[in-house]
Write a protein that holds these residues in place. Sequence first.
Motif, PDB file in Angstrom:
ATOM      1  N   GLY A  91      17.145  40.671   9.570  1.00 15.19           N
ATOM      2  CA  GLY A  91      16.708  41.452  10.745  1.00 15.19           C
ATOM      3  C   GLY A  91      17.935  42.833  10.849  1.00 15.19           C
ATOM      4  N   HIS A  92      18.993  42.564  10.804  1.00  9.27           N
ATOM      5  CA  HIS A  92      20.202  43.472  10.706  1.00  9.27           C
ATOM      6  C   HIS A  92      19.840  44.212   9.482  1.00  9.27           C
ATOM      7  N   SER A  93      19.721  43.837   8.249  1.00  7.31           N
ATOM      8  CA  SER A  93      19.641  44.411   6.836  1.00  7.31           C
ATOM      9  C   SER A  93      18.381  45.466   7.272  1.00  7.31           C
ATOM     10  N   LEU A  94      17.248  44.876   7.478  1.00  6.75           N
ATOM     11  CA  LEU A  94      16.094  45.970   7.740  1.00  6.75           C
ATOM     12  C   LEU A  94      16.381  46.946   8.675  1.00  6.75           C
ATOM     13  N   ALA A  95      17.025  46.435   9.899  1.00 11.00           N
ATOM     14  CA  ALA A  95      17.275  47.520  11.114  1.00 11.00           C
ATOM     15  C   ALA A  95      18.127  48.761  10.315  1.00 11.00           C
TER      16      ALA A  95
ATOM     17  N   THR B 150      10.019  51.420  19.257  1.00  6.31           N
ATOM     18  CA  THR B 150       9.103  50.277  19.489  1.00  6.31           C
ATOM     19  C   THR B 150       8.406  49.788  18.088  1.00  6.31           C
ATOM     20  N   HIS B 151       8.466  48.615  18.082  1.00  5.14           N
ATOM     21  CA  HIS B 151       7.965  47.897  16.762  1.00  5.14           C
ATOM     22  C   HIS B 151       6.525  47.404  17.159  1.00  5.14           C
ATOM     23  N   TYR B 152       5.424  47.855  16.508  1.00  2.00           N
ATOM     24  CA  TYR B 152       3.841  47.327  16.835  1.00  2.00           C
ATOM     25  C   TYR B 152       3.815  46.215  15.776  1.00  2.00           C
ATOM     26  N   ILE B 153       3.435  45.272  16.296  1.00  2.00           N
ATOM     27  CA  ILE B 153       3.368  43.825  15.726  1.00  2.00           C
ATOM     28  C   ILE B 153       1.833  43.440  15.978  1.00  2.00           C
ATOM     29  N   CYS B 154       1.046  44.015  14.881  1.00  2.88           N
ATOM     30  CA  CYS B 154      -0.314  43.547  14.635  1.00  2.88           C
ATOM     31  C   CYS B 154      -0.589  42.722  13.613  1.00  2.88           C
ATOM     32  N   MET B 155       0.179  42.543  12.895  1.00  5.60           N
ATOM     33  CA  MET B 155       0.046  41.485  11.927  1.00  5.60           C
ATOM     34  C   MET B 155       0.374  39.963  12.435  1.00  5.60           C
ATOM     35  N   PRO B 156      -0.337  38.803  11.982  1.00  2.00           N
ATOM     36  CA  PRO B 156      -0.237  37.475  12.706  1.00  2.00           C
ATOM     37  C   PRO B 156       1.123  37.144  12.583  1.00  2.00           C
ATOM     38  N   MET B 157       1.535  36.451  13.808  1.00  2.00           N
ATOM     39  CA  MET B 157       2.985  36.076  13.991  1.00  2.00           C
ATOM     40  C   MET B 157       3.516  34.623  13.302  1.00  2.00           C
TER      41      MET B 157
ATOM     42  N   ASP C  41       9.141  42.498  11.143  1.00  2.00           N
ATOM     43  CA  ASP C  41       8.933  43.291  12.481  1.00  2.00           C
ATOM     44  C   ASP C  41       9.579  42.794  13.445  1.00  2.00           C
ATOM     45  N   TRP C  42       9.456  41.723  14.048  1.00  2.00           N
ATOM     46  CA  TRP C  42      10.422  41.300  15.024  1.00  2.00           C
ATOM     47  C   TRP C  42      11.790  41.173  14.882  1.00  2.00           C
ATOM     48  N   ALA C  43      12.367  40.704  13.930  1.00  3.89           N
ATOM     49  CA  ALA C  43      13.583  40.403  13.791  1.00  3.89           C
ATOM     50  C   ALA C  43      14.279  41.776  13.619  1.00  3.89           C
ATOM     51  N   PRO C  44      14.017  42.819  12.933  1.00  3.58           N
ATOM     52  CA  PRO C  44      14.966  44.040  13.103  1.00  3.58           C
ATOM     53  C   PRO C  44      14.740  44.769  14.506  1.00  3.58           C
ATOM     54  N   ALA C  45      13.606  44.585  15.019  1.00  5.65           N
ATOM     55  CA  ALA C  45      13.773  45.145  16.371  1.00  5.65           C
ATOM     56  C   ALA C  45      14.698  44.093  17.407  1.00  5.65           C
ATOM     57  N   LEU C  46      14.919  43.050  17.363  1.00  2.00           N
ATOM     58  CA  LEU C  46      15.701  42.113  17.919  1.00  2.00           C
ATOM     59  C   LEU C  46      17.199  42.556  17.741  1.00  2.00           C
ATOM     60  N   ALA C  47      17.373  42.790  16.276  1.00  2.00           N
ATOM     61  CA  ALA C  47      18.705  42.952  15.780  1.00  2.00           C
ATOM     62  C   ALA C  47      19.115  44.209  16.592  1.00  2.00           C
ATOM     63  N   ALA C  48      18.382  45.412  16.481  1.00  2.00           N
ATOM     64  CA  ALA C  48      18.740  46.854  16.872  1.00  2.00           C
ATOM     65  C   ALA C  48      18.579  46.784  18.396  1.00  2.00           C
ATOM     66  N   GLY C  49      17.956  45.811  19.245  1.00  2.00           N
ATOM     67  CA  GLY C  49      17.714  45.900  20.611  1.00  2.00           C
ATOM     68  C   GLY C  49      16.509  46.750  20.958  1.00  2.00           C
ATOM     69  N   ALA C  50      15.624  47.007  19.944  1.00  2.00           N
ATOM     70  CA  ALA C  50      14.321  47.823  20.023  1.00  2.00           C
ATOM     71  C   ALA C  50      13.215  46.981  20.759  1.00  2.00           C
ATOM     72  N   GLY C  51      12.313  47.645  21.349  1.00  2.00           N
ATOM     73  CA  GLY C  51      11.085  46.861  21.928  1.00  2.00           C
ATOM     74  C   GLY C  51      10.148  46.523  20.901  1.00  2.00           C
ATOM     75  N   ILE C  52       9.217  45.777  21.457  1.00  2.00           N
ATOM     76  CA  ILE C  52       8.060  45.422  20.519  1.00  2.00           C
ATOM     77  C   ILE C  52       6.713  45.396  21.245  1.00  2.00           C
ATOM     78  N   ALA C  53       5.643  45.698  20.527  1.00  2.00           N
ATOM     79  CA  ALA C  53       4.426  45.870  21.298  1.00  2.00           C
ATOM     80  C   ALA C  53       3.633  44.927  20.344  1.00  2.00           C
ATOM     81  N   LEU C  54       2.613  44.217  21.016  1.00  2.00           N
ATOM     82  CA  LEU C  54       1.793  43.191  20.561  1.00  2.00           C
ATOM     83  C   LEU C  54       0.377  43.534  20.321  1.00  2.00           C
ATOM     84  N   ARG C  55      -0.288  43.045  19.352  1.00  3.74           N
ATOM     85  CA  ARG C  55      -1.853  43.073  19.516  1.00  3.74           C
ATOM     86  C   ARG C  55      -2.297  42.005  19.120  1.00  3.74           C
TER      87      ARG C  55
END
Length: 566
Positions: free
Chosen positions: A183-187, A197-204, A213-227
């Motif tokens: 997550g840190h590396s990708l962020a 805001t990271h849009y997560i539309c691929m199955p978790m 998608d989720w891990a770099p958002a968490l590492a950077a303190g960014a938001g997520i959006a789910l489909r």
Amino acid sequence: MASSRRTIGELVRERWGDHRPGLWFEGRVVSHHQVAAGAAARAALLAELLPSGAEPHVGVLLDNTPEYPLWLGAAALAGAAVAGINPTRRGPELARDILHTECRVLVTERAHLPLLDGLQLPDVRVLVTDTDAYAELLKAYEGAKPDEGGASPDSRFLLLFTSGSTGAPKAAICTQGRIAAAGHSLAGHFGVRADDTHYICMPMFHGNAVIADWAPALAAGAGIALRRRFSASGFLPDVRACGATYFTYVGRAVQYLLATPARPDDRDNPLRLGFGTEAGAVDAAAFEKRFGARLVEGYGSSEGGAAVQRTPGTPAGAIGRAAPADDLAVIDPDTRRECPPAVFAEDGRLLNGGDAIGELVNRGASLFEGYWRNPEAEAARRRGAPHGPGEGNGGAGEGWYWTGDLFYRDADGFLYFAGRADDRLRVDSENLAAAMIENILARYEDAAAVAVYAVPDPVAGDQVMATLALKEGARFGPSPFAAFLLAQPDLGTKMAPRFLRIVERMPVTATNKIHRVALRREGFRCADPVWWRPPGEPAYRRLTAADVDGLVARYRAHGREELLTR
């Protein structure tokens, strides 16, 4: 690097007290603090539900609803591991996945309850998230705070099922330290900001959505959006509604987005970047032109065994170079020697694919952490290196990490993806890679999606078969398609499809990857229309029942009829 030894649990705790918008779902928004509080409550519940001495594993059988990241956070805080359960599995196969990973708690929703009917799941506690009983159960833990201890970087965090062409799926072990580091590396690599805001539309349940998608958002303190599930028609409205700046994709999702009707305001969206695999250079360029967002192709196995990073100066069509910690090589699996560098014509056509294409192997110390209760699969991944001067630095004890993916490397060390090892074709003693042929056929203007795979030759080796999904309103014409093939300078003489199947929609798996196993199994004996070029004939014509009978007779005469059903 300090971040490499952090835990996912620490990253979840850091969001406690952060009241910025943290999670968007179907028009509703909750804060980062509410997400952390929800994870803490579920972690406390999980601690009560897991029997003493049981493996701390929780199965999650959900669509992309808020409960999924909440349970990821809960597992991280509790020092437990999430096994993502694929909802396309059925019956004994589904039960096998749950029992194999020793899940004593299974989190699901009412929509998936019919999948569990009749399954023997002894000692598995089932929680149904969208029920009053579940809400009442959580009430007792609403005041819980994130625990300060519990997990370490070496704690199991994910059991990711990885699919293959044969056998039961393997559950790859991923620790908290590895996922936090990823997550840190990708962020850092993509410059993810806290206001993104990271849009997560691929199955978790798939590694792409969680790791990239989720891990770099968490590492950077960014938001997520789910489909809940990927929707090509719903993609752009979602992106605009939640202000998404980043998304990930796998398989043919980009092709489906490009197949939606174009609108003058398509570029009016907040997206900056998409990151994934299998889009192809043609579709990536078309996506950026239409939607104004750059697509970056990457490569990294869920197992952590090898990674390729895009660097400045990466040529068109290449993925990049080996990540700094990896010693990647393209190896001939038969001789275990390194393949020669790729040789290109002036137009970019690969001239020595038969020699240059091999399996990507990490000869260094990989991050692969093994498979859950599957020593045979681990041994197949970690095969011993050859001995002798100049033949690699791996030893038979540790072994090299064999990715199962085909690549070729140019003289400057840039790596090019050529498909799965299962997608190698051998036509008239020449080795071909399905992905290379697909990239060429994808230029056909009426193509919405393309799949290339091997069908057995009646005598020896393989023949090339392609499945073509057409854009809405398009009709297949054999003469224009044949003319298109003749106009492609990089289409080798052995690459043109012998058989061409026309479908309304490409069959895909739950992760939007082409369902190649089904396509190979059906071959040219399928319900869809099939066109073919009989040997010695330049033009395509419809394959008839009489043609099929004649072909089957040829296979039978050479003792290869059984290969048609593999």
